[in-house]
Design a protein around this motif. Sequence first.
Motif, PDB file in Angstrom:
ATOM      1  N   GLU A  63     -31.972  10.997  38.389  1.00  0.00           N
ATOM      2  CA  GLU A  63     -32.151  10.638  37.160  1.00  0.00           C
ATOM      3  C   GLU A  63     -31.632  11.528  36.156  1.00  0.00           C
ATOM      4  O   GLU A  63     -31.995  12.911  36.121  1.00  0.00           O
ATOM      5  CB  GLU A  63     -33.668  10.367  36.922  1.00  0.00           C
ATOM      6  N   HIS A  64     -30.716  11.118  35.228  1.00  0.00           N
ATOM      7  CA  HIS A  64     -30.230  12.226  34.373  1.00  0.00           C
ATOM      8  C   HIS A  64     -30.956  12.478  32.966  1.00  0.00           C
ATOM      9  O   HIS A  64     -31.300  11.459  32.441  1.00  0.00           O
ATOM     10  CB  HIS A  64     -28.762  11.499  33.789  1.00  0.00           C
ATOM     11  N   VAL A  65     -31.211  13.544  32.665  1.00  0.00           N
ATOM     12  CA  VAL A  65     -32.033  13.830  31.595  1.00  0.00           C
ATOM     13  C   VAL A  65     -30.922  14.757  30.680  1.00  0.00           C
ATOM     14  O   VAL A  65     -30.333  15.763  31.124  1.00  0.00           O
ATOM     15  CB  VAL A  65     -33.259  14.624  31.930  1.00  0.00           C
ATOM     16  N   PHE A  66     -30.884  14.403  29.214  1.00  0.00           N
ATOM     17  CA  PHE A  66     -30.197  15.361  28.437  1.00  0.00           C
ATOM     18  C   PHE A  66     -31.258  15.654  27.354  1.00  0.00           C
ATOM     19  O   PHE A  66     -32.127  15.197  26.841  1.00  0.00           O
ATOM     20  CB  PHE A  66     -29.066  14.368  27.718  1.00  0.00           C
ATOM     21  N   LEU A  67     -31.054  17.009  26.845  1.00  0.00           N
ATOM     22  CA  LEU A  67     -31.738  17.575  25.766  1.00  0.00           C
ATOM     23  C   LEU A  67     -31.113  18.680  25.141  1.00  0.00           C
ATOM     24  O   LEU A  67     -30.383  19.378  25.735  1.00  0.00           O
ATOM     25  CB  LEU A  67     -33.210  18.031  26.573  1.00  0.00           C
ATOM     26  N   GLU A  68     -31.884  18.796  23.971  1.00  0.00           N
ATOM     27  CA  GLU A  68     -31.145  19.933  23.248  1.00  0.00           C
ATOM     28  C   GLU A  68     -31.607  21.299  23.461  1.00  0.00           C
ATOM     29  O   GLU A  68     -32.748  21.498  23.752  1.00  0.00           O
ATOM     30  CB  GLU A  68     -31.429  19.616  21.626  1.00  0.00           C
ATOM     31  N   VAL A 117     -35.243  25.812  26.861  1.00  0.00           N
ATOM     32  CA  VAL A 117     -34.240  25.795  27.551  1.00  0.00           C
ATOM     33  C   VAL A 117     -32.982  26.136  27.031  1.00  0.00           C
ATOM     34  O   VAL A 117     -32.752  25.999  25.863  1.00  0.00           O
ATOM     35  CB  VAL A 117     -34.084  24.407  28.259  1.00  0.00           C
ATOM     36  N   LYS A 118     -32.146  27.062  28.095  1.00  0.00           N
ATOM     37  CA  LYS A 118     -30.775  27.363  27.363  1.00  0.00           C
ATOM     38  C   LYS A 118     -29.781  26.400  28.361  1.00  0.00           C
ATOM     39  O   LYS A 118     -30.136  25.828  29.338  1.00  0.00           O
ATOM     40  CB  LYS A 118     -30.541  28.801  27.856  1.00  0.00           C
ATOM     41  N   HIS A 119     -28.595  26.894  28.166  1.00  0.00           N
ATOM     42  CA  HIS A 119     -27.452  26.191  28.840  1.00  0.00           C
ATOM     43  C   HIS A 119     -27.537  26.406  30.258  1.00  0.00           C
ATOM     44  O   HIS A 119     -27.229  25.524  30.969  1.00  0.00           O
ATOM     45  CB  HIS A 119     -26.151  26.683  28.467  1.00  0.00           C
TER      46      HIS A 119
END
Length: 249
Positions: A20-25, A88-90
């Motif tokens: 499952e793909h999760v995107f966050l800032e 979170v960081k990169h």
Amino acid sequence: MTAVVFLLVVSLLDLVKGAEHVFLEQGTDLHLHVKKHIQLDKQTDFQWKHNNSRIVKYFKDIKPILYEPYKASDVLVFDNYTLLLKNVKHNNSGNYDAVLSGKTDTIVVKYKVTVQDPVSPAELTVESVLDSSTSCNLTMTCSTRPSNISSTVRCDTETCSQEGGEQLLITKHGDSLLVYLSNESVICNHSNHVSWLNDTRNIKHLCPLVGVSKRPTSIAIRAAVTLALLLLAVVFTIYILRKRACDPR
């Protein structure tokens, strides 16, 4: 439109089959759910892994183990082993596996996590305006450092159209840069999966003839009808007067 732009590159980024793909800032918190009940016994343990490196391991009736470089203040596990990573960081991007270990390892759930920065501002610049009494051609550049795309909009007094339709550019960072026509505005939109910014120009401010109809207005029509009726009345009156003047009685 904003929803379509945000989802446009999902198929290109979903590299892990079954994940499952999760995107966050960047700077927000990551929540990863197990989605099925986990029951530990003396022969099994549960662990979260990031790119095959352990984050935390749980045992039945034994204090969990938190692995380096993670800190207790940044990693929390809630009911049924839901994982929370704070701020979170990169470098938190990557593959996350929830693994139930016994005689064999079973991956309970997989995630593909992508941490992104907010997009930079979009800018819509008017490069040229070719205006005449019947048409108006606008050439505009939609840009965000260091990428840009150009588009031409053609208008007459009734409608506007965009040459070639919507113009889309996927930048080297995977962001989307889109310039499109909406009603009487040109919109430059810069977006990714976590944020979007746009710049808008109203065509009427650049092409004054837009919206000026060639057809007579209702006031002009009413005035023409009134004038015609007056002329008809004058002609009829002159006819009656002449008829009476010629009547010998």
